[in-house]
Design an enzyme around this catalytic site. Structure first.
Site, mmCIF file in Angstrom:
data_model
loop_
_atom_site.group_PDB
_atom_site.id
_atom_site.type_symbol
_atom_site.label_atom_id
_atom_site.label_comp_id
_atom_site.label_asym_id
_atom_site.label_seq_id
_atom_site.Cartn_x
_atom_site.Cartn_y
_atom_site.Cartn_z
ATOM 1 N N LYS A 68 0.837 -1.212 0.000
ATOM 2 C CA LYS A 68 0.000 0.000 0.000
ATOM 3 C C LYS A 68 0.868 1.257 0.000
ATOM 4 C CE LYS A 68 -1.648 1.714 3.987
ATOM 5 N NZ LYS A 68 -1.411 3.147 4.210
ATOM 6 N N ASN A 69 1.821 1.312 0.930
ATOM 7 C CA ASN A 69 2.589 2.550 1.079
ATOM 8 C C ASN A 69 3.477 2.824 -0.123
ATOM 9 O OD1 ASN A 69 1.350 2.968 3.476
ATOM 10 N ND2 ASN A 69 3.084 2.371 4.765
ATOM 11 N N ARG A 138 -3.199 9.876 3.896
ATOM 12 C CA ARG A 138 -1.941 10.589 4.106
ATOM 13 C C ARG A 138 -1.128 10.687 2.803
ATOM 14 N NH1 ARG A 138 0.183 13.984 7.973
ATOM 15 N NH2 ARG A 138 2.430 13.838 8.020
ATOM 16 N N CYS A 162 -4.815 7.783 9.047
ATOM 17 C CA CYS A 162 -5.273 7.214 10.317
ATOM 18 C C CYS A 162 -5.067 8.196 11.461
ATOM 19 C CB CYS A 162 -4.487 5.939 10.629
ATOM 20 S SG CYS A 162 -5.101 4.499 9.776
ATOM 21 N N ARG A 167 0.340 14.500 13.333
ATOM 22 C CA ARG A 167 1.104 14.175 12.121
ATOM 23 C C ARG A 167 1.438 15.487 11.406
ATOM 24 N NH1 ARG A 167 -1.541 8.726 9.578
ATOM 25 N NH2 ARG A 167 0.536 8.459 8.713
ATOM 26 N N PRO A 168 2.453 16.200 11.935
ATOM 27 C CA PRO A 168 2.793 17.502 11.351
ATOM 28 C C PRO A 168 3.412 17.364 9.967
ATOM 29 C CG PRO A 168 4.358 16.910 13.070
ATOM 30 C CD PRO A 168 3.341 15.809 13.020
ATOM 31 N N ASP A 170 5.879 19.796 9.033
ATOM 32 C CA ASP A 170 6.965 20.791 9.048
ATOM 33 C C ASP A 170 8.182 20.349 8.224
ATOM 34 O OD1 ASP A 170 7.015 18.872 11.242
ATOM 35 O OD2 ASP A 170 8.907 19.817 11.799
ATOM 36 N N LEU A 171 8.481 19.046 8.223
ATOM 37 C CA LEU A 171 9.662 18.584 7.488
ATOM 38 C C LEU A 171 9.457 18.706 5.976
ATOM 39 C CD1 LEU A 171 10.476 15.420 9.629
ATOM 40 C CD2 LEU A 171 11.712 17.593 9.607
ATOM 41 N N ASP A 331 3.689 0.068 12.070
ATOM 42 C CA ASP A 331 2.466 -0.454 11.453
ATOM 43 C C ASP A 331 2.168 -1.889 11.891
ATOM 44 O OD1 ASP A 331 1.944 1.878 10.182
ATOM 45 O OD2 ASP A 331 2.578 1.238 8.193
ATOM 46 N N VAL A 353 7.024 5.933 17.470
ATOM 47 C CA VAL A 353 6.907 6.710 16.225
ATOM 48 C C VAL A 353 5.728 7.688 16.294
ATOM 49 C CG1 VAL A 353 6.617 6.583 13.715
ATOM 50 C CG2 VAL A 353 7.953 4.833 14.904
ATOM 51 N N ARG A 426 -9.135 0.015 3.878
ATOM 52 C CA ARG A 426 -8.251 1.057 3.335
ATOM 53 C C ARG A 426 -6.899 0.488 2.942
ATOM 54 N NH1 ARG A 426 -6.671 5.053 7.260
ATOM 55 N NH2 ARG A 426 -5.119 5.251 5.639
HETATM 56 C C1 UD1 Z 1 4.200 6.475 6.624
HETATM 57 C C2 UD1 Z 1 3.254 5.361 6.310
HETATM 58 C C3 UD1 Z 1 2.635 4.810 7.598
HETATM 59 C C4 UD1 Z 1 3.723 4.438 8.602
HETATM 60 C C5 UD1 Z 1 4.696 5.593 8.805
HETATM 61 C C6 UD1 Z 1 5.882 5.209 9.677
HETATM 62 C C7 UD1 Z 1 2.470 5.985 4.106
HETATM 63 C C8 UD1 Z 1 1.320 6.404 3.269
HETATM 64 N N1 UD1 Z 1 2.223 5.851 5.429
HETATM 65 O O1 UD1 Z 1 3.419 7.527 7.198
HETATM 66 O O2 UD1 Z 1 1.874 3.651 7.250
HETATM 67 O O3 UD1 Z 1 3.103 4.141 9.833
HETATM 68 O O4 UD1 Z 1 5.217 6.033 7.538
HETATM 69 O O5 UD1 Z 1 6.547 4.108 9.171
HETATM 70 O O6 UD1 Z 1 3.550 5.715 3.614
HETATM 71 N N2 UD1 Z 1 6.830 13.846 11.457
HETATM 72 C C9 UD1 Z 1 7.145 15.134 11.840
HETATM 73 N N3 UD1 Z 1 7.142 16.108 10.877
HETATM 74 C C10 UD1 Z 1 6.856 15.833 9.573
HETATM 75 C C11 UD1 Z 1 6.550 14.518 9.209
HETATM 76 C C12 UD1 Z 1 6.545 13.526 10.180
HETATM 77 O O7 UD1 Z 1 7.398 15.409 13.009
HETATM 78 O O8 UD1 Z 1 6.882 16.761 8.751
HETATM 79 C C13 UD1 Z 1 6.795 12.778 12.503
HETATM 80 C C14 UD1 Z 1 5.378 12.236 12.701
HETATM 81 O O9 UD1 Z 1 4.641 13.042 13.581
HETATM 82 C C15 UD1 Z 1 5.645 10.858 13.273
HETATM 83 C C16 UD1 Z 1 6.971 10.468 12.628
HETATM 84 O O10 UD1 Z 1 7.513 11.656 12.051
HETATM 85 O O11 UD1 Z 1 5.815 10.962 14.662
HETATM 86 C C17 UD1 Z 1 6.831 9.417 11.548
HETATM 87 O O12 UD1 Z 1 5.963 9.863 10.567
HETATM 88 P P1 UD1 Z 1 6.236 9.579 9.021
HETATM 89 O O13 UD1 Z 1 7.421 8.698 8.846
HETATM 90 O O14 UD1 Z 1 6.213 10.881 8.317
HETATM 91 O O15 UD1 Z 1 4.938 8.778 8.644
HETATM 92 P P2 UD1 Z 1 4.039 8.975 7.362
HETATM 93 O O16 UD1 Z 1 4.892 9.265 6.177
HETATM 94 O O17 UD1 Z 1 2.924 9.883 7.667
#
Ligand code: UD1
Length: 453
Positions: A68-69, A138, A162, A167-168, A170-171, A331, A353, A426
């Site tokens: 999926k991802n 997402r 989810c 889930r910010p 900022d990055l 996950d 995470v 989903r």
């Molecule tokens: C993706 C996966 C999700 C998986 C997750 C972690 C997809 C569609 N989804 O989600 O299934 O659970 O990776 O393996 O691929 N964070 C920040 N700032 C940002 C972005 C992220 O602080 O700009 C933090 C998030 O709050 C979280 C952590 O980084 O605590 C991990 O999130 P991230 O790796 O970004 O997950 P997703 O890409 O949303």
């Protein structure tokens, strides 16, 4: 009349702040998204439920669906490519269907049949995907990178997905700024454009955390930026590697995939390739937790075999802590918890995470799971299969938590009813049918929406 506030992302404070800059206009003609989205009332998903009778022994073989991802990121990546991309092994799940709607709302032509998907981007006429669709998944937000890189601007609603914690983004924003983008927040949408009015420019960016989505978005953006980009402390998940392979097959130059640093030489144009998505490791691991064994794996296919005897029987009394790859996947956290409930001994499961990923515990407790939660740590007192869990009605509130309820329901004595199955649909293609083909006793209840007079 209420005037909309325009906010500007401040890279120093990491906050959006009011901005008096004049709003920019997209150079690509916008199509009103209401013309392109599916009519919402006719296509409401029916409210499904699952009825499980616990205690079945599994045996046989099933194929694992495409990841999926990986599929979501690569579908976004097709926006970098002119002409047609041919994708194989795209899972038929509601998240990928939502991603098709997102692409279609931009004017992309998508044809899907039996996991084979053709994406033709030559008709793109908007840089603003349907916000309702983006808010559903997402992965929908990832399109900000390719749109910005190819067209110099993008307007994308804040993402959904989810409900597992804050889930910010900022990055994503700071990374795009490092590539020469100006980013604003207007009416719940991220509006971004290349500061030179044309293209992004290669740069150096260090991610404070190896975010999967931010890495993928920036990798796509950098693939079409002028010059060389270095991304440090990036995510190393197999799905990130799969996206790099896809981009390289399209003519991009991404080096270092699978390590913590990516070096990307930007190209003017990428061309749609033929590409096969990797199998879904989370689905494979879920079936392993149900007592199956992975017997055959190649780059493109993965087969699972349920053999007599339980391969997970030695897992008991363990301490599991989730983290970025190659650490234990977040996950899979709910599913390992369900497994540990059925193993003698005390176990600890720590979530590092996401900050709100313990929602499934309350439902597992209803099935008899002896779990105490303290912050993001769960303490589990497990008892061997069959002796502790009993069927009742539970509700899936997110994708992976729902998968854990299926595992627990299969191990429980008696009948378990799971509501909220749309969350599970989903991310898993025909999971109930696959488990039934291995001998599980699961029935799907479909209640059709009530007709309004
Ligand atoms: C993706 C996966 C999700 C998986 C997750 C972690 C997809 C569609 N989804 O989600 O299934 O659970 O990776 O393996 O691929 N964070 C920040 N700032 C940002 C972005 C992220 O602080 O700009 C933090 C998030 O709050 C979280 C952590 O980084 O605590 C991990 O999130 P991230 O790796 O970004 O997950 P997703 O890409 O949303």
């Amino acid at each position: 009349m209420c005037e909309s506030m325009t906010l500007f992302f401040n890279a120093q404070s990491h906050h959006f702040e009011p901005n008096l800059r004049k709003p920019f206009l997209c150079s690509v003609k916008r199509t009103h998204f209401s013309q392109l989205c599916q009519p919402s009332t006719e296509n409401l998903p029916p409210d499904h439920g699952l009825i499980l009778v616990g205690g079945s022994k599994l045996s046989g073989h099933v194929n694992i669906s495409g990841s999926k991802n990986s599929a979501l990121a690569i579908l976004a990546g097709t926006l970098c490519c002119s002409k047609t991309s041919k994708l194989h092994n795209i899972p038929d799940i509601s998240d990928t269907r939502e991603m098709f709607s997102i692409l279609q709302s931009l004017g992309v032509r998508v044809e899907a049949s039996n996991g084979e998907v053709t994406v033709d981007t030559d008709g793109i006429r908007s840089v603003e995907p349907c916000p309702e669709s983006v808010r559903q998944t997402r992965g929908g937000f990832f399109v900000v990178g390719p749109l910005l890189a190819r067209f110099g601007e993008a307007v994308v609603a804040l993402p959904g997905g989810c409900d597992i914690g804050t889930r910010p983004i900022d990055l994503y924003i700071r990374g795009l700024q490092a590539l020469g983008a100006v980013v604003e927040l207007r009416d719940g949408k991220v509006c971004a454009f290349a500061v030179n009015g044309k293209r992004l420019v290669g740069g150096k960016f260090h991610l404070d955390y190896p975010s999967v989505g931010a890495t993928e978005t920036l990798m796509m953006a950098a693939s079409m930026a002028d010059g060389v980009t270095t991304l440090c402390n990036v995510a190393q998940e197999p799905e990130v590697v799969d996206l790099a392979w896809f981009l390289n097959k399209s003519g991009a130059c991404v080096e270092g995939e699978g390590s913590d640093t990516l070096v990307i030489k930007g190209r003017n144009q990428l061309h749609g390739p033929e590409f096969t998505i990797i199998p879904d490791r989370i689905e494979a691991d879920k079936l392993s937790a149900a007592g199956c064994k992975i017997i055959e794996t190649t780059q493109n296919t993965l087969e699972i075999s349920a053999l007599p005897g339980d391969i997970a029987r030695d897992i008991r009394g363990v301490h599991v802590k989730t983290g970025p790859f190659p650490q234990f996947p977040t996950d899979l956290q709910p599913q390992i918890m369900a497994l540990l409930m059925t193993r003698n001994g005390s176990s600890i499961v720590e979530e590092s995470v996401f900050d709100k990923r313990m929602g499934h515990v309350r439902e597992l407790q209803k099935l008899g799971g002896r779990i105490q939660v303290c912050g993001n740590t769960a303490f589990i007192k497990g008892q061997d299969h069959g002796s502790a869990l009993y069927g009742t009605t539970v509700c899936a509130t997110n994708l992976r938590g729902g998968a854990a309820l299926i595992l627990a329901g299969m191990a429980a004595e008696g009948i378990t009813k799971i509501d909220g199955v749309a969350h599970i649909d989903r991310g898993y293609q025909n999971l109930d049918m696959k488990l039934c083909s291995l001998g599980a006793n699961i029935r799907r209840l479909i209640s059709l929406p009530v007709c309004q007079a």
